[in-house]
Design a protein around this motif. Structure first.
Motif, PDB file in Angstrom:
ATOM      1  N   VAL A  69      49.182   4.269  18.617  1.00  0.00           N
ATOM      2  CA  VAL A  69      50.336   4.489  17.744  1.00  0.00           C
ATOM      3  C   VAL A  69      50.407   5.944  17.316  1.00  0.00           C
ATOM      4  O   VAL A  69      49.406   6.526  16.885  1.00  0.00           O
ATOM      5  N   GLN A  70      51.611   6.516  17.467  1.00  0.00           N
ATOM      6  CA  GLN A  70      51.963   7.783  16.839  1.00  0.00           C
ATOM      7  C   GLN A  70      52.816   7.415  15.641  1.00  0.00           C
ATOM      8  O   GLN A  70      53.859   6.781  15.774  1.00  0.00           O
ATOM      9  N   GLY A  71      52.361   7.768  14.440  1.00  0.00           N
ATOM     10  CA  GLY A  71      53.034   7.308  13.233  1.00  0.00           C
ATOM     11  C   GLY A  71      53.545   8.438  12.366  1.00  0.00           C
ATOM     12  O   GLY A  71      53.061   9.565  12.409  1.00  0.00           O
ATOM     13  N   GLY A  72      54.533   8.093  11.544  1.00  0.00           N
ATOM     14  CA  GLY A  72      55.087   9.036  10.578  1.00  0.00           C
ATOM     15  C   GLY A  72      56.374   8.488  10.001  1.00  0.00           C
ATOM     16  O   GLY A  72      56.782   7.358  10.290  1.00  0.00           O
ATOM     17  N   GLY A  73      57.015   9.289   9.165  1.00  0.00           N
ATOM     18  CA  GLY A  73      58.291   8.898   8.590  1.00  0.00           C
ATOM     19  C   GLY A  73      59.395   8.930   9.626  1.00  0.00           C
ATOM     20  O   GLY A  73      59.290   9.595  10.671  1.00  0.00           O
ATOM     21  N   SER A  74      60.492   8.230   9.337  1.00  0.00           N
ATOM     22  CA  SER A  74      61.602   8.166  10.295  1.00  0.00           C
ATOM     23  C   SER A  74      62.282   9.514  10.485  1.00  0.00           C
ATOM     24  O   SER A  74      62.976   9.717  11.488  1.00  0.00           O
ATOM     25  N   ASP A  75      62.064  10.455   9.572  1.00  0.00           N
ATOM     26  CA  ASP A  75      62.620  11.795   9.756  1.00  0.00           C
ATOM     27  C   ASP A  75      61.873  12.578  10.828  1.00  0.00           C
ATOM     28  O   ASP A  75      62.289  13.692  11.194  1.00  0.00           O
ATOM     29  N   LEU A  76      60.794  11.997  11.372  1.00  0.00           N
ATOM     30  CA  LEU A  76      60.039  12.653  12.454  1.00  0.00           C
ATOM     31  C   LEU A  76      60.409  12.136  13.840  1.00  0.00           C
ATOM     32  O   LEU A  76      59.912  12.652  14.840  1.00  0.00           O
ATOM     33  N   VAL A  77      61.289  11.112  13.892  1.00  0.00           N
ATOM     34  CA  VAL A  77      61.667  10.566  15.195  1.00  0.00           C
ATOM     35  C   VAL A  77      62.167  11.671  16.113  1.00  0.00           C
ATOM     36  O   VAL A  77      61.760  11.781  17.280  1.00  0.00           O
ATOM     37  N   PHE A  78      63.073  12.496  15.587  1.00  0.00           N
ATOM     38  CA  PHE A  78      63.549  13.660  16.330  1.00  0.00           C
ATOM     39  C   PHE A  78      63.700  14.829  15.362  1.00  0.00           C
ATOM     40  O   PHE A  78      64.220  14.650  14.266  1.00  0.00           O
TER      41      PHE A  78
END
Length: 413
Positions: A251-260
């Motif tokens: 898994v690469q994880g983070g907030g949804s602002d990191l999707v792109f």
């Protein structure tokens, strides 16, 4: 770099089911371990120029929950997290406040450690400062140049050239848009909003991300095979994840602002470096709003963990308030959230020490809690299972109290 002290996690008999989580790239829940007994987790860390706000806390709590469920399912978990301790926002804040950027970063990382300890977040096995990995990152950028995935752009305000990644160069394991699923217009908009430079002259494609920033006057820099300068944002995580965990990670994880662009471009860099996908799944937490706007350092509408603690909040109540929302949902924080969680915590504490009720179905409650957290980290469902057990007269047992601690990270009684 030192992480923080790990909380004790009880060993509870039995096992949770192997969890599924929502993969942004696939658009559905998946088992990111793909049946392996090893789970590798990389979560993008903070840029340390301000204290931990609730958006940060919710993100690290979500992946703390995933790590706890994996462990309860009997998996061997390896976890790495970076801290971007040299980047434009940090340098700008240091200049504004008239402090050394290194001192600012060190002070904010210390605050972050304290907040994570207060919330009983399990620490990463590898807590990695980008400034400790510059040499390795520069070597990766040089390799991308040698293999044709990167190119130089003349930079008038520097003696060297900036280096960019060519998003249109075919790779075996990544095509632009694979991870985010976004159309080009949306990617261009988000690139401009989130640290990209789509209008930069000399780039082959407006979406090409910066790999290496050539030295500028007054900025920190390092000598390297690609000239004096410092790393770009996305390549840092690609290199650290690959070096510390091996690819592909679970898994690469983070907030949804990191999707792109961050996770999209990190995946592209990893594919070009290792000819493998960066991750089996890309898992993202929702955004938390306050006073009608997304909590953001730039907007200044921060609700910080440290502020709540300094006002007398029980850190368990903060954790319980956050766990009462689905990790992937966008939602808004109100002051009543903490008050409600505090009342719930008082009820749980009294139940854990009361001894009244019947214990016949306590094992069923254990099973329900495990099932809920294994189903895409449904912590609201797990919290509701505890509430239902209390309301139904189920007596607390040591096993049940330990399971609440092991999976939800809340020690009661």
């Amino acid at each position: 770099m030192r992480a923080w002290e790990a909380p004790d996690v009880p060993d509870v008999p039995g096992n949770a089911p192997r969890p599924v989580v929502h993969d942004t790239a696939a658009g559905k829940p998946v088992d990111p371990t793909r049946g392996d007994d090893r789970a590798a987790l990389y979560v993008c860390g903070i840029t340390p120029y301000d204290t931990t706000h609730l958006g940060h806390a919710a993100t690290y709590l979500a992946f703390d929950t995933l790590g706890r469920v994996w462990r309860d399912a009997g998996l061997d978990v390896e976890y790495a997290q970076n801290t971007t301790d040299v980047d434009d926002p940090l340098l700008e804040r240091a200049t504004r406040d008239g402090v050394d950027w290194r001192e600012l970063a060190a002070s904010q990382i210390d605050l972050f450690r304290r907040d994570m300890e207060s919330l009983r977040i399990l620490p990463p096995d590898d807590f990695v400062a980008v400034t400790d990995e510059v040499e390795r990152i520069a070597e990766a950028v040089a390799f991308l140049q040698e293999t044709g995935y990167a190119y130089s752009v003349p930079t008038p305000d520097s003696a060297g050239d900036d280096v960019y990644f060519d998003v249109q160069r075919p790779t075996e394991a990544w095509v632009l848009g694979d991870e985010s699923g976004l159309d080009r217009d949306t990617m261009l908009t988000l690139s401009a909003e989130r640290g990209g430079d789509p209008d930069r002259a000399g780039k082959r494609d407006a979406l090409d991300p910066l790999l290496w920033r050539a030295v500028r006057a007054g900025e920190p820099s390092w000598e390297s095979p690609v000239g004096e300068g410092r790393p770009g944002w996305h390549i840092e995580c690609s290199v650290i994840a690959g070096d510390r965990l091996g690819l592909p990670i679970s898994v690469q994880g983070g907030g949804s602002d990191l999707v792109f662009p961050h996770h999209e471009m990190s995946a592209g860099h990893a594919a070009a470096l290792a000819h493998q996908p960066l991750a089996n799944a890309y898992v993202h937490t929702g955004m938390i709003a306050y006073q009608g706007e997304k909590i953001s350092k730039s907007l200044g509408n921060l609700v910080t963990v440290r502020g709540l603690l300094d006002d007398g909040a029980d850190p368990r109540a903060i954790r319980l308030a956050l766990l009462s929302h689905r990790y992937s949902d966008d939602w808004e924080w109100f002051d009543a959230e903490l008050a409600s969680a505090t009342r719930r915590l008082e009820t749980w504490d009294a139940w854990a020490t009361g001894g009244a009720g019947h214990a016949d179905d306590a094992a069923d409650v254990v099973t329900r809690i495990r099932a809920r957290v294994a189903d895409d980290l449904d912590t609201p469902g797990a919290v509701a299972a505890v509430d239902t057990a209390i309301a139904g007269g189920t007596r607390s047992t040591p096993e049940l109290v330990d399971l609440i601690d092991a999976l939800l990270g809340i020690r009661i009684g």
